[in-house]
Write an enzyme that holds these catalytic residues in place. Structure first.
Site, PDB file in Angstrom:
ATOM      1  CG  ASN A  50      -7.156  13.794  -2.006  1.00 55.82           C
ATOM      2  OD1 ASN A  50      -6.338  14.209  -2.728  1.00 55.82           O
ATOM      3  ND2 ASN A  50      -7.065  13.385  -0.796  1.00 55.82           N
TER       4      ASN A  50
ATOM      5  CE  LYS B 211      -6.369   9.885  -1.042  1.00 60.32           C
ATOM      6  NZ  LYS B 211      -6.347   8.756  -0.049  1.00 60.32           N
TER       7      LYS B 211
ATOM      8  CG  HIS C 147      -5.149  13.660   3.464  1.00 62.01           C
ATOM      9  ND1 HIS C 147      -4.675  12.404   3.597  1.00 62.01           N
ATOM     10  CD2 HIS C 147      -6.653  13.556   2.567  1.00 62.01           C
ATOM     11  CE1 HIS C 147      -5.481  11.413   3.083  1.00 62.01           C
ATOM     12  NE2 HIS C 147      -6.545  12.101   2.506  1.00 62.01           N
TER      13      HIS C 147
ATOM     14  CD  GLU D  76      -3.495   9.477   1.820  1.00 58.33           C
ATOM     15  OE1 GLU D  76      -3.310  10.257   0.870  1.00 58.33           O
ATOM     16  OE2 GLU D  76      -4.383   8.551   1.839  1.00 58.33           O
TER      17      GLU D  76
ATOM     18  CD  GLU E 196     -10.501  12.524   4.215  1.00 64.64           C
ATOM     19  OE1 GLU E 196     -10.958  12.098   3.101  1.00 64.64           O
ATOM     20  OE2 GLU E 196      -9.339  12.524   4.110  1.00 64.64           O
TER      21      GLU E 196
ATOM     22  N   GLY F 117      -9.139   4.475   1.561  1.00 64.89           N
ATOM     23  CA  GLY F 117      -8.481   3.627   0.842  1.00 64.89           C
ATOM     24  C   GLY F 117      -8.593   2.067   1.239  1.00 64.89           C
TER      25      GLY F 117
ATOM     26  CB  SER G  60     -14.075   3.620   1.677  1.00 60.93           C
ATOM     27  OG  SER G  60     -13.069   3.035   1.819  1.00 60.93           O
TER      28      SER G  60
HETATM   29  P1  PGA Z   1     -10.780   7.284  -0.297  1.00 61.77           P
HETATM   30  O1  PGA Z   1      -9.745   8.568  -0.114  1.00 61.77           O
HETATM   31  O2  PGA Z   1     -11.810   7.785  -0.931  1.00 61.77           O
HETATM   32  O3  PGA Z   1      -9.710   6.479  -1.411  1.00 61.77           O
HETATM   33  O4  PGA Z   1     -10.886   6.309   0.835  1.00 61.77           O
HETATM   34  C1  PGA Z   1     -10.193   9.623   0.663  1.00 61.77           C
HETATM   35  C2  PGA Z   1      -9.087  10.525   0.939  1.00 61.77           C
HETATM   36  O5  PGA Z   1      -8.105  10.301   1.416  1.00 61.77           O
HETATM   37  O6  PGA Z   1      -9.411  11.806   1.106  1.00 61.77           O
END
Ligand code: PGA
Length: 260
Positions: free
Chosen positions: A9, A11, A97, A99, A169, A175, A215
């Protein structure tokens, strides 16, 4: 047997040249791997979907959108409809997601509308669910995840296993560099699979891929993939570099082929 999925992903990272050079580097290497039981996916920003699809042609790597509009069409400046994604023959789109839920006020009801829009166009949704740290610390992980699943899939029938992918998630792991351990993730994945079994059927539940996200990196992917209900990763930061993405893909290939 469920295939393992390594979904990057991206982003709001990577411009055109960066996306293209990633594809140039990854496509031939992925093509040389035995990906019979693995699906590599990359989710770039909207403007680069078509370019990436073209540059990955002939390789096993599939392209996914990161989001979709809940509306079929109309005066919705800045939005992209499921029909538009389908016109690119896009096989996947992330939906719900954390976010989007946090910064764009996406409720379970909106996520459900988006899910339906994708399914109407035969695009497989990668439905994200997961609790915040406050919710986990309060002992509410199961309730939150079940609430997100039942809200998003309310009155939605599934007829075959490939119709949806779920991504667990935990928000506190996204992140932050602090991933859930294999056991922590497995516990929630088992809850999700049980919920799918109760709502649909055992056969269907056993065929649906449940990814872990938060992560994930080359250093912890093996521990995660070793868990019985973890069928791959939805990966942000560690999917931005070809080398790191390929190392995780290699791990999945090895596990899927029983070499690990
Ligand atoms: P990350 O993000 O691997 O940077 O923690 C995962 C995601 O938001 O899908």
């Amino acid at each position: 047997m469920r295939k393992l999925i390594i979904a990057g992903n991206w982003k709001m990272y990577k411009g055109l040249e960066d996306a293209k050079s990633f594809a140039r580097e990854v496509a031939p290497i992925a093509k040389g791997m035995d990906t019979t039981n693995v699906v590599p996916i990359l989710a770039p920003a909207y403007p680069f979907l078509a370019v990436l699809q073209r540059d990955l042609e002939g390789s096993p790597v599939k392209v996914s959108a990161q989001d979709v509009s809940s509306h079929p069409d109309g005066a919705f400046t800045g939005e992209v409809s499921a029909a538009m994604l389908a016109s690119l023959k896009l096989p996947y789109s992330i939906v719900g997601h954390s976010e989007r839920r946090a910064y764009h006020a996406e409720t379970n009801a909106i996520v459900r509308e988006k899910l339906l829009a994708l399914m109407q166009h035969d695009i497989c949704p990668i439905l994200c669910v997961g609790e915040t740290l406050v919710q986990r610390d309060a002992g509410n992980t199961k309730d939150v995840v079940v609430d997100q699943l039942s809200g998003a899939l309310h009155k939605i029938n599934l007829y075959n296993q490939g119709e949806i992918i779920i991504a667990y998630e935990p928000v506190w792991a996204i992140g932050t560099g602090r991933n859930a351990t294999g056991e922590q993730a497995q516990e929630v994945h088992a809850i999700i699979r049980k919920w799918l079994k109760d709502k649909y059927s055992e056969t269907l539940a056993n065929g649906i891929s449940i990814l872990y996200g938060g992560s994930v990196k080359p250093e912890n992917i093996d521990e995660l993939l070793a868990m019985p209900d973890i069928d791959g990763g939805l990966i942000g930061g560690a999917s931005l570099k070809p080398d790191s993405y390929l190392r995780m893909l290699e791990s999945a290939v090895k596990r899927a082929n029983g070499e690990q």
